[in-house]
Write a protein that holds these residues in place. Structure first.
Motif, PDB file in Angstrom:
ATOM      1  N   LEU A  44      -2.033   9.986  -1.969  1.00 48.00           N
ATOM      2  CA  LEU A  44      -3.016   9.403  -2.876  1.00 48.00           C
ATOM      3  C   LEU A  44      -4.427   9.750  -2.417  1.00 48.00           C
ATOM      4  N   LYS A  45      -5.308  10.009  -3.376  1.00 46.03           N
ATOM      5  CA  LYS A  45      -6.698  10.294  -3.065  1.00 46.03           C
ATOM      6  C   LYS A  45      -7.425   8.968  -2.890  1.00 46.03           C
ATOM      7  N   ARG A  46      -8.105   8.850  -1.765  1.00 42.59           N
ATOM      8  CA  ARG A  46      -8.848   7.616  -1.507  1.00 42.59           C
ATOM      9  C   ARG A  46     -10.142   7.604  -2.320  1.00 42.59           C
TER      10      ARG A  46
END
Length: 109
Positions: A44-46
């Motif tokens: 997941l992209k923060r």
């Protein structure tokens, strides 16, 4: 990764008490053996984190005071006060060393 029953479209569950492991449906008699390992990983992209203190521009127009830097022992530091807790508690004082080679930041304890 989720697998669905081709007969009734419900989510298939995994049964591990048998060998080989198998997918099974709770509502109909569908069973499918798991012959190869199945895995799926999604990184997941923060979210970008906002700088609570306002970033580098927050230190542009601040005053300095006689406060010793705990890192380089320079005698002066820039300071600003921000209300970080509830209104009935005192403001938090943040410092930044005036020595540009250091620029260490800390808060009052």
């Amino acid at each position: 990764m989720m697998h669905f029953c081709p007969t009734c479209a419900n989510v298939l569950l995994v049964r591990t008490d048998r060998s080989p492991h198998e997918f099974f449906c709770q509502t109909c008699p569908y069973i499918h053996p798991i012959e190869t390992p199945i895995g799926d990983r999604t990184v997941l992209k923060r979210k970008d984190v906002d700088d609570v203190l306002g970033g580098a521009k927050a230190w542009e127009n601040v005053d300095s005071t006689e406060e010793r830097c705990p890192k380089c022992e320079h005698s002066r530091a820039y300071y600003m006060q921000i209300q970080t807790r509830s209104a009935d508690e005192p403001m938090t004082t943040f410092y930044k060393c005036c020595n540009h080679a250091c620029s260490y930041q800390w808060r009052e304890k």
